[in-house]
Design an enzyme around this catalytic site. Structure first.
Site, PDB file in Angstrom:
ATOM      1  N   ILE B  70       0.845  -1.207   0.000  1.00  0.00           N
ATOM      2  CA  ILE B  70       0.000   0.000   0.000  1.00  0.00           C
ATOM      3  C   ILE B  70       0.877   1.252   0.000  1.00  0.00           C
ATOM      4  O   ILE B  70       0.940   1.984   0.994  1.00  0.00           O
ATOM      5  CB  ILE B  70      -0.957   0.049   1.233  1.00  0.00           C
ATOM      6  CG1 ILE B  70      -1.597  -1.322   1.491  1.00  0.00           C
ATOM      7  CG2 ILE B  70      -2.036   1.104   1.023  1.00  0.00           C
ATOM      8  CD1 ILE B  70      -2.592  -1.339   2.646  1.00  0.00           C
ATOM      9  N   PRO B  71       1.603   1.508  -1.088  1.00  0.00           N
ATOM     10  CA  PRO B  71       2.392   2.742  -1.105  1.00  0.00           C
ATOM     11  C   PRO B  71       1.454   3.940  -0.982  1.00  0.00           C
ATOM     12  O   PRO B  71       0.391   3.951  -1.594  1.00  0.00           O
ATOM     13  CB  PRO B  71       3.072   2.706  -2.480  1.00  0.00           C
ATOM     14  CG  PRO B  71       2.272   1.768  -3.315  1.00  0.00           C
ATOM     15  CD  PRO B  71       1.686   0.770  -2.359  1.00  0.00           C
ATOM     16  N   HIS B  72       1.808   4.897  -0.143  1.00  0.00           N
ATOM     17  CA  HIS B  72       0.887   6.021   0.045  1.00  0.00           C
ATOM     18  C   HIS B  72       1.606   7.306   0.374  1.00  0.00           C
ATOM     19  O   HIS B  72       2.742   7.298   0.835  1.00  0.00           O
ATOM     20  CB  HIS B  72      -0.149   5.693   1.122  1.00  0.00           C
ATOM     21  CG  HIS B  72       0.443   5.340   2.450  1.00  0.00           C
ATOM     22  ND1 HIS B  72       0.759   4.054   2.785  1.00  0.00           N
ATOM     23  CD2 HIS B  72       0.778   6.093   3.515  1.00  0.00           C
ATOM     24  CE1 HIS B  72       1.257   4.035   4.007  1.00  0.00           C
ATOM     25  NE2 HIS B  72       1.280   5.266   4.479  1.00  0.00           N
ATOM     26  N   ALA B  73       0.918   8.421   0.135  1.00  0.00           N
ATOM     27  CA  ALA B  73       1.495   9.726   0.426  1.00  0.00           C
ATOM     28  C   ALA B  73       0.397  10.758   0.579  1.00  0.00           C
ATOM     29  O   ALA B  73      -0.673  10.654  -0.014  1.00  0.00           O
ATOM     30  CB  ALA B  73       2.439  10.148  -0.695  1.00  0.00           C
TER      31      ALA B  73
END
Lengths: 88, 156
Positions: B70-73
């Site tokens: 879950i790459p997130h920013a």
């Protein structure tokens, strides 16, 4: 045994504090579960489960541990959650 | 938490579901997912968003185990809350603690002013993905519509 702790790190139980929390929970000979206020406890040794709690800084969590090193695990996890993140 | 969560239907639209195999390297895969958000006009500054995503990975991996990444920013470069979804047949090394390669990929992007929205979305998504049957259904879904339905139902 269980303990309720207020989460101090700015990120909450997320990002690096969450990773450290899960790593620590895995280090002890104990079955450790963690719950955000009122919710069902989840496996503290699973990053996915800990992320699902959505715990922000300032929230309380209850950590439940069973097993030979339950107390040591609780001590380590409490210290981790009570310590603001320093620049690493 | 008091912030209301944005409707999943507006966060994950069909055009944000990718059926093609993503690149096998983590960083390339992150760029691949980000490109979909850029192409659909949800990200105004690709470089800034990429920087935020990679900084987050640097801090701690978003490979949360059970084959999920879950790459997130949270960034000014993001104009509205967005989830991009892709599947990897081969699996991508996301440095997960359980060492399982990521096969279900969710990129989560939220605007800087989103407050706790970020954590809420992440939390709902993770909670849904803890169920074995949800992960299975996502692997088995044979269309964007089926994927969309599965995610919408699981999060609702």
């Amino acid at each position: 045994m269980e303990r309720t702790v207020t989460v101090v790190p700015e990120d909450g139980l997320h990002a690096r504090p969450a990773a450290k929390f899960v790593e620590t929970a895995n280090e002890y000979d104990a079955d450790v579960r963690v719950a955000a206020d009122g919710d069902d406890p989840v496996d503290a040794a699973s990053m996915l489960a800990v992320t699902s709690l959505g715990v922000a800084s300032g929230d309380d969590v209850t950590i439940v541990a069973e097993g030979e090193e339950a107390e040591a695990a609780l001590d380590a996890l409490e210290e981790l959650l009570s310590t603001p993140e320093t620049e690493a | 938490m008091t912030t209301t969560q944005p409707d999943i239907e507006t966060v994950l639209t069909r055009e944000l579901i990718v059926l093609e195999e993503p690149p096998a390297q983590k960083e390339a895969c992150i760029e691949f997912l980000l490109d979909r958000a850029v192409e659909t006009d949800r990200v105004t500054d690709r470089e800034a968003a990429l920087e935020a995503l990679l900084a987050r990975e640097e801090e701690a991996t978003t490979g949360v185990g059970k084959g999920i990444g879950i790459p997130h920013a949270k960034s000014d470069a993001v104009s509205r809350p967005t989830i991009v979804f892709a599947r990897s047949e081969d699996g991508i090394d996301f440095d997960a603690m359980d060492e399982k390669p990521a096969t279900l990929l969710f990129m989560l992007l939220v605007p800087e002013e989103g407050g706790e929205e970020h954590l809420q979305l992440l939390s709902s998504l993770s909670r849904a993905l803890m169920h074995d049957d949800v992960r299975e259904q996502l692997h088995e879904a044979d269309s964007k519509a089926a994927i969309e339905d599965t995610i919408t139902e699981a999060i609702a």
